[in-house]
Design a protein around this motif. Structure first.
Motif, PDB file in Angstrom:
ATOM      1  N   THR A  37       0.837  -0.995   0.029  1.00 14.74           N
ATOM      2  CA  THR A  37      -0.175  -0.105   0.085  1.00 14.74           C
ATOM      3  C   THR A  37       0.877   1.242   0.035  1.00 14.74           C
ATOM      4  O   THR A  37       2.226   1.036   0.000  1.00 14.74           O
ATOM      5  CB  THR A  37      -0.868   0.022   1.236  1.00 14.74           C
ATOM      6  N   ALA A  38       0.330   2.349  -0.075  1.00 18.61           N
ATOM      7  CA  ALA A  38       0.884   3.830  -0.114  1.00 18.61           C
ATOM      8  C   ALA A  38       1.747   4.132   1.071  1.00 18.61           C
ATOM      9  O   ALA A  38       2.829   4.611   1.192  1.00 18.61           O
ATOM     10  CB  ALA A  38       0.089   4.866  -0.267  1.00 18.61           C
ATOM     11  N   THR A  39       1.420   3.303   2.399  1.00 20.20           N
ATOM     12  CA  THR A  39       2.139   3.582   3.722  1.00 20.20           C
ATOM     13  C   THR A  39       2.757   2.357   3.986  1.00 20.20           C
ATOM     14  O   THR A  39       3.285   2.413   5.237  1.00 20.20           O
ATOM     15  CB  THR A  39       0.950   3.934   4.862  1.00 20.20           C
ATOM     16  N   GLY A  40       2.748   1.223   3.341  1.00 21.27           N
ATOM     17  CA  GLY A  40       3.588   0.099   3.754  1.00 21.27           C
ATOM     18  C   GLY A  40       3.116  -1.144   3.260  1.00 21.27           C
ATOM     19  O   GLY A  40       2.628  -1.236   2.046  1.00 21.27           O
ATOM     20  N   THR A  41       2.796  -2.197   4.031  1.00 17.78           N
ATOM     21  CA  THR A  41       1.976  -3.329   3.587  1.00 17.78           C
ATOM     22  C   THR A  41       0.806  -3.852   4.305  1.00 17.78           C
ATOM     23  O   THR A  41       0.808  -3.272   5.531  1.00 17.78           O
ATOM     24  CB  THR A  41       3.098  -4.622   3.782  1.00 17.78           C
ATOM     25  N   GLN A  42       0.063  -4.435   3.698  1.00 19.66           N
ATOM     26  CA  GLN A  42      -1.009  -4.916   4.404  1.00 19.66           C
ATOM     27  C   GLN A  42      -1.342  -6.355   4.185  1.00 19.66           C
ATOM     28  O   GLN A  42      -1.130  -6.910   3.083  1.00 19.66           O
ATOM     29  CB  GLN A  42      -2.123  -4.241   4.172  1.00 19.66           C
ATOM     30  N   GLY A  43      -1.854  -7.131   5.438  1.00 17.40           N
ATOM     31  CA  GLY A  43      -2.153  -8.558   5.264  1.00 17.40           C
ATOM     32  C   GLY A  43      -3.626  -8.603   4.437  1.00 17.40           C
ATOM     33  O   GLY A  43      -4.514  -7.777   4.771  1.00 17.40           O
ATOM     34  N   VAL A  44      -3.660  -9.551   3.780  1.00 16.17           N
ATOM     35  CA  VAL A  44      -4.811  -9.859   2.939  1.00 16.17           C
ATOM     36  C   VAL A  44      -5.282 -11.474   2.985  1.00 16.17           C
ATOM     37  O   VAL A  44      -4.455 -12.251   3.042  1.00 16.17           O
ATOM     38  CB  VAL A  44      -4.996  -9.432   1.274  1.00 16.17           C
ATOM     39  N   SER A  45      -6.585 -11.606   2.890  1.00 17.26           N
ATOM     40  CA  SER A  45      -7.146 -12.986   2.904  1.00 17.26           C
ATOM     41  C   SER A  45      -8.190 -13.262   1.770  1.00 17.26           C
ATOM     42  O   SER A  45      -8.730 -12.317   1.290  1.00 17.26           O
ATOM     43  CB  SER A  45      -7.645 -13.432   4.255  1.00 17.26           C
ATOM     44  N   ALA A  51     -11.618 -11.690   0.951  1.00 18.42           N
ATOM     45  CA  ALA A  51     -12.312 -11.813   2.063  1.00 18.42           C
ATOM     46  C   ALA A  51     -12.197 -10.779   3.043  1.00 18.42           C
ATOM     47  O   ALA A  51     -13.212 -10.098   3.724  1.00 18.42           O
ATOM     48  CB  ALA A  51     -12.208 -13.266   2.601  1.00 18.42           C
ATOM     49  N   GLY A  52     -10.903 -10.346   3.280  1.00 14.19           N
ATOM     50  CA  GLY A  52     -10.685  -9.113   4.281  1.00 14.19           C
ATOM     51  C   GLY A  52      -9.220  -8.839   4.267  1.00 14.19           C
ATOM     52  O   GLY A  52      -8.419  -9.323   3.710  1.00 14.19           O
ATOM     53  N   THR A  53      -8.927  -7.730   5.131  1.00 14.35           N
ATOM     54  CA  THR A  53      -7.598  -7.460   5.408  1.00 14.35           C
ATOM     55  C   THR A  53      -7.376  -7.244   6.992  1.00 14.35           C
ATOM     56  O   THR A  53      -8.072  -7.174   7.744  1.00 14.35           O
ATOM     57  CB  THR A  53      -7.405  -6.199   4.878  1.00 14.35           C
ATOM     58  N   VAL A  54      -5.953  -7.624   7.378  1.00 12.76           N
ATOM     59  CA  VAL A  54      -5.644  -7.203   8.632  1.00 12.76           C
ATOM     60  C   VAL A  54      -5.828  -5.787   8.941  1.00 12.76           C
ATOM     61  O   VAL A  54      -5.415  -4.951   7.975  1.00 12.76           O
ATOM     62  CB  VAL A  54      -4.144  -7.779   8.871  1.00 12.76           C
ATOM     63  N   PRO A  73       4.440   0.881   8.020  1.00 17.00           N
ATOM     64  CA  PRO A  73       5.127   0.534   6.824  1.00 17.00           C
ATOM     65  C   PRO A  73       6.199  -0.515   6.962  1.00 17.00           C
ATOM     66  O   PRO A  73       6.908  -0.617   7.902  1.00 17.00           O
ATOM     67  CB  PRO A  73       5.700   1.871   6.711  1.00 17.00           C
ATOM     68  N   GLY A  74       6.347  -1.425   5.966  1.00 18.34           N
ATOM     69  CA  GLY A  74       7.485  -2.287   5.935  1.00 18.34           C
ATOM     70  C   GLY A  74       7.032  -3.717   6.548  1.00 18.34           C
ATOM     71  O   GLY A  74       7.829  -4.492   6.775  1.00 18.34           O
ATOM     72  N   THR A  75       6.045  -3.708   7.155  1.00 22.21           N
ATOM     73  CA  THR A  75       5.586  -4.933   8.107  1.00 22.21           C
ATOM     74  C   THR A  75       4.678  -5.918   7.153  1.00 22.21           C
ATOM     75  O   THR A  75       3.633  -5.565   6.464  1.00 22.21           O
ATOM     76  CB  THR A  75       4.671  -4.554   9.253  1.00 22.21           C
TER      77      THR A  75
END
Length: 310
Positions: A11-19, A32-35, A40-42
Motif C-alpha cells: 500500500t502507499a504507507t507500507g504493507t497489509q495482510g490480505v485473505s 475476504a478481508g484485510t488485517v 510501513p514495511g511490516t
C-alpha cells in the motif's frame, strides 16, 4: 468446505495482510478481508491454519505495534482478523508457519524467528485457543537460526524444522535445525544437535507427520553452483541418525519446499523451479518421477506448499 488463503499487498504507507476465500474447493476465490492497518514495511500474513471448528489463525511479521507476535485469528472465514493477545518480545518477530493439532483436541503451534541485536534466534509459541499465545520460547546461539515449518501429531507431539547458518555464511550454507516437542508438552527441546553445523544435509523447509507418527522432512542443499532437493525421515529416538531419503529423489528437482500426507500412506512433496511434484508410498524409500506443473524454460515457478483435504 471453506478454504482461506493469506498473503500481503503493498500500500502507499507500507504493507497489509490480505485473505481470500473459496467455497468450491479452490476453483474460484474472492477477496475476504484485510488485517488492520499495519506499519510501513511490516509483512502481515505468511501462513494460515484452522481448527476445523471455525477458527483460523494467520501468522506473519510485526514490530509490536499491531500484534505482539505477528499472529491474528478470524472466526468468520477470513473476513475480519483480530490480533492475538499476549506480551510481545522486545525484538522483530517473523512467524513462518502455524499448525493446529489434528483431531478433537485443540492445540496450536507457531514457529519462526526473532531478532534484535546479533544473529536471528529460533522462535516457538503455543496456544490452546489460537486467540492468546505464550509465553514465547527462543533458541539462540552464535549461529543464525530460523524455523520454517511445524507439524503436530494427533497426540500433541510436534516437530519444527528450519535452518542453521554460521553468521559469516551465505544462504547456500544452510544446515538442518530440528526441534521436537513431546506429546502434550508445551515446549520444544533441541534435537539432532549433531546436524546443526552440517551443511551437507541442507536446510529444511517443511515437515509432515502421519497419524502413526511417521515424520518426513524436505529441504534444499547446495551442490556446486546450484542446489539439490533433500528428504529425510525422522527417527523415533532423538539420538538416532536421520534416515537420508535424498538418493531416491528425482535428480532433476533442485529444491523441495513443501510436503503433505493423506494419512493413509501417500506423501506428496513439491518444489523445483518449474512447479515440480513427486510422491512416495513407502515412507520415502522410493519417489515417483518428477511431474512438472509449469513445464517450459526454467524460471521462477517454484511451488511452496501443499495440503490434503481433511
Amino acid at each position: 468446505s471453506v478454504l482461506v488463503a493469506v498473503g500481503t499487498r503493498q500500500t502507499a504507507t507500507g504493507t497489509q495482510g490480505v485473505s481470500f476465500r473459496s467455497v468450491d474447493g479452490g476453483a474460484t476465490w474472492v477477496a475476504a478481508g484485510t488485517v488492520p492497518p499495519t506499519p510501513p514495511g511490516t509483512v502481515a500474513l505468511e501462513s494460515v491454519a484452522n481448527d476445523g471448528a471455525g477458527r483460523w489463525v494467520a501468522g506473519g511479521a510485526t514490530n509490536g505495534t499491531v500484534s505482539p507476535w505477528g499472529l491474528y485469528y478470524s472466526d468468520d472465514d477470513g473476513s475480519t482478523w483480530t490480533p492475538a493477545a499476549g506480551q510481545g518480545l522486545p525484538m522483530t518477530v517473523q512467524i513462518h508457519d502455524v499448525a493446529e493439532r489434528p483431531g478433537t483436541t485443540t492445540g496450536w503451534v507457531a514457529v519462526g524467528s526473532a531478532r534484535r541485536i546479533g544473529p536471528p534466534v529460533a522462535l516457538t509459541l503455543s496456544s490452546g485457543t489460537g486467540a492468546s499465545w505464550g509465553p514465547p520460547a527462543t533458541l539462540g546461539t552464535s549461529r543464525a537460526l530460523s524455523l520454517r515449518a511445524v507439524a503436530i501429531d494427533p497426540a500433541g507431539g510436534a516437530v519444527a524444522v528450519g535452518a542453521s547458518r554460521a553468521t559469516t555464511a551465505g544462504p547456500a550454507d544452510d544446515a538442518p535445525l530440528i526441534l521436537r516437542r513431546g506429546a502434550g508438552a508445551g515446549t520444544f527441546s533441541l534435537s539432532q544437535a549433531q546436524y546443526l553445523a552440517n551443511t551437507a544435509f541442507g536446510g529444511l523447509n517443511d515437515v509432515a507427520i502421519d497419524p502413526a507418527g511417521a515424520t518426513l522432512l524436505v529441504g534444499t542443499r547446495s551442490v556446486g553452483t546450484g542446489t539439490a532437493a533433500v528428504a529425510y525421515r525422522l527417527p523415533a529416538s532423538s539420538t538416532a541418525p536421520l534416515a537420508n531419503l535424498s538418493a531416491g529423489l528425482p535428480a532433476t528437482i533442485e529444491a523441495l519446499e513443501g510436503i503433505a500426507t493423506d494419512g493413509s500412506g501417500t506423501w506428496v512433496a513439491v518444489g523445483g523451479n518449474q512447479g515440480a511434484v513427486t510422491r512416495t508410498v513407502d515412507l520415502g524409500a522410493t519417489w515417483s518421477p518428477e511431474v512438472l506443473t509449469a513445464p517450459g524454460p526454467k524460471a521462477r515457478r517454484r511451488l511452496f506448499g501443499i495440503t490434503f483435504a481433511a
